[in-house]
Structure formats: structure tokens, C-alpha cells
Design an enzyme around this catalytic site. Structure first.
Site, PDB file in Angstrom:
ATOM      1  N   TYR A 107       2.777   1.806   0.403  1.00 52.50           N
ATOM      2  CA  TYR A 107       3.855   2.075   1.362  1.00 52.50           C
ATOM      3  C   TYR A 107       4.898   0.977   1.241  1.00 52.50           C
ATOM      4  O   TYR A 107       4.576  -0.173   0.916  1.00 52.50           O
ATOM      5  CB  TYR A 107       3.296   2.146   2.790  1.00 52.50           C
ATOM      6  CG  TYR A 107       4.339   2.485   3.816  1.00 52.50           C
ATOM      7  CD1 TYR A 107       5.110   3.633   3.685  1.00 52.50           C
ATOM      8  CD2 TYR A 107       4.594   1.648   4.892  1.00 52.50           C
ATOM      9  CE1 TYR A 107       6.102   3.945   4.597  1.00 52.50           C
ATOM     10  CE2 TYR A 107       5.580   1.960   5.821  1.00 52.50           C
ATOM     11  CZ  TYR A 107       6.326   3.097   5.660  1.00 52.50           C
ATOM     12  OH  TYR A 107       7.315   3.408   6.557  1.00 52.50           O
ATOM     13  N   TYR A 121       3.373  -2.503  11.240  1.00 57.65           N
ATOM     14  CA  TYR A 121       2.473  -2.222  10.124  1.00 57.65           C
ATOM     15  C   TYR A 121       1.503  -3.374   9.897  1.00 57.65           C
ATOM     16  O   TYR A 121       0.517  -3.241   9.188  1.00 57.65           O
ATOM     17  CB  TYR A 121       3.287  -1.933   8.862  1.00 57.65           C
ATOM     18  CG  TYR A 121       2.557  -1.090   7.841  1.00 57.65           C
ATOM     19  CD1 TYR A 121       2.167   0.216   8.138  1.00 57.65           C
ATOM     20  CD2 TYR A 121       2.270  -1.592   6.583  1.00 57.65           C
ATOM     21  CE1 TYR A 121       1.502   0.996   7.204  1.00 57.65           C
ATOM     22  CE2 TYR A 121       1.611  -0.815   5.632  1.00 57.65           C
ATOM     23  CZ  TYR A 121       1.234   0.468   5.953  1.00 57.65           C
ATOM     24  OH  TYR A 121       0.569   1.240   5.028  1.00 57.65           O
TER      25      TYR A 121
END
Length: 270
Positions: free
Chosen positions: A149, A159
Site C-alpha cells: 500500500y 495506518y
């Protein structure tokens, strides 16, 4: 379909349920003529529905802890035995952050949790390739793909330490990919996928909001799990024999955007 993987054999890590990208890859690989072994950690096998996928695709399931060299060695040996030879493709679709699960902020993590997440999410990729490389388990022009990602390159605050894990994963793909390509003519790439509604992805704080934001930012919209599976199949196929050491963005154009009209309109209204 196109028979892109007819006669090819492989291992697919990480399918958990029908929302998993790895699940979609397995379905598409089966449709394109491949044979493969499915694997996940024993605890994930208890949580998911992998046996259902195995039955649907005519595959066998081999439990394996991807952080264990012993388990990985057994997995590769058994897979070659079941499939009747060397492998043509491997998908690494594994990621986990204990700090995220436990609500630990990036600025004050539990470092034991950090180490565990790093081992599961990134070092497991190195260990997997270690076994494949040293056992010469891959056919020439085989393909190894890991899912990543773009938080590896840009800041996405919630994240958390998964961003660090993905950055390390991508570095491993390049470094090990060099040796795999030089010595065994095997490709190693990562796919940097759009935010996707999976069991892992939806565990990130504010995920729904970011999913909507990415949709508005991307000129083609977010890529779905099935679309990611299609892209992965192309990398497993002989159509991409000279693609290696790449981090390939599959995100509807998000990674090259600064701002979009849709996002500007939203802020102009406010």
C-alpha cells in the site's frame, strides 16, 4: 476466460474470506487454468472459510505460520509434492499490526507488538523467498507477487506501523528480486493496491472516510479486490516475463494525484 495460467502451479498465501484479495486471486487463477495450494496461519484457518475456497478451486490447504522457517520449508516441500513439480507463481498477501489492533498510537507503540507485526507483514516475505530460492522451488520465468500500500511512500496517520512494514516489504521485493532474477530467472514485484474493503483493511481507524476520499481523488475510482486479482493474474502470466523489481500502483490513478475537482469542490463549499 483466457487460459493465461494453463499448466501453471503455485501457492497462494492469505485468503481468509470472500472479501480477501487472495481469495479473488485464487478464484481467478483457477478460472485461468492454474493449480495451487492455499495456505494461511492456523488461527486464520479457524477464523475464515478457506476450506470452502479449496473445495471450489480443487485445491488443498496447508496450514503454515509464515514467520516460521520450519513451517515454510514444509509448505514448499509439500506443495511441490502435491502439485507434481516446481512452482510458477506465489502470492504473499499477509499483513498484521498488533499495535493497530490494540489501539496503540504510532508515537507510543508497544515495541514487542511492532516486532511481531514487522515479522508477519514483511520479514515473512523474505523468509518465504529464502525457502523458495534455496530449494530452487521456482520454475524459470516464475512470478512472486506481494501486496502492499502506498503508505510506504506517503503519510497516512492511522495506518500506523503498517506503513513501515510495507516500506520494508517493498525493499525486500527489490533486493531479493535481484538475486532471484539473476540466478533463477524469477520475477518479484509488489502491487500497491487501492484501499480495499477487506477484513484487514477495514480494521484501520477512519477506513470508511479514507475509502470515500480515495474514490473522489482517483480519476478511475478505487480498484476493487477482483480488479486487483485480475492484475495479479497478469503478473503470474507469461505476458509480463520481463517485469520485475517493480512496485506497481493499482489504484485508479490516486498515486499520481495532487488534488481532484471533486475534492476541491468539497472544500470550496465549506
Amino acid at each position: 476466460m483466457y487460459n493465461l495460467l494453463k499448466g501453471k502451479k503455485g501457492i497462494i498465501f492469505g485468503a481468509l474470506d470472500q472479501n480477501s484479495i487472495a481469495w479473488k486471486v485464487a478464484e481467478r487463477a483457477h478460472e485461468e487454468g492454474a493449480e495451487f495450494v492455499l495456505t494461511n496461519a492456523p488461527i486464520a484457518l479457524r477464523m475464515g472459510q478457506l476450506n470452502e475456497l479449496a473445495e471450489k478451486t480443487g485445491s488443498q490447504v496447508i496450514p503454515a505460520d509464515a514467520t516460521s522457517m520450519e513451517d515454510l520449508t514444509s509448505l514448499v516441500e509439500k506443495s511441490m509434492e502435491i502439485l507434481g513439480g516446481k512452482l510458477d507463481f506465489v502470492l504473499h498477501s499477509i499483513g498484521m499490526s498488533v499495535n493497530v489492533r490494540k489501539g496503540k498510537h504510532y508515537t507510543d507503540p508497544n515495541y514487542d507488538f511492532t516486532t511481531k507485526g514487522w515479522d508477519v507483514s514483511a520479514v515473512s516475505f523474505h523468509k518465504t523467498m529464502n525457502v523458495l530460492y534455496n530449494k530452487q522451488a521456482m520454475n524459470e520465468w516464475g512470478s512472486i507477487v506481494a501486496l502492499t500500500y502506498m503508505a510506504a511512500q506517503r503519510v497516512f496517520p492511522d495506518y500506523n506501523d503498517m506503513a513501515d512494514n510495507k516500506a520494508y516489504l517493498e525493499s525486500i521485493a527489490r533486493s531479493f528480486g535481484y538475486f532471484f532474477g539473476r540466478d533463477h530467472k524469477v520475477r518479484v514485484n509488489t502491487i500497491s493496491q487501492s484501499p480495499t474493503v477487506t477484513t484487514a483493511g477495514s480494521g484501520v481507524k477512519g477506513f470508511d472516510g479514507f475509502l470515500a476520499y480515495a474514490e473522489k481523488m482517483s480519476p478511475l475510482g478505487n480498484a476493487t479486490a477482483l480488479e486487483c486479482a485480475d492484475y495479479t493474474i497478469s503478473l503470474f502470466s507469461d505476458l509480463t516475463k520481463k517485469v520485475t523489481l517493480q512496485n506497481l500502483f493499482h489504484d485508479g490513478g490516486f498515486s499520481n494525484m495532487g488534488v481532484s475537482d471533486a475534492v476541491m469542490e468539497r472544500f470550496t463549499e465549506e
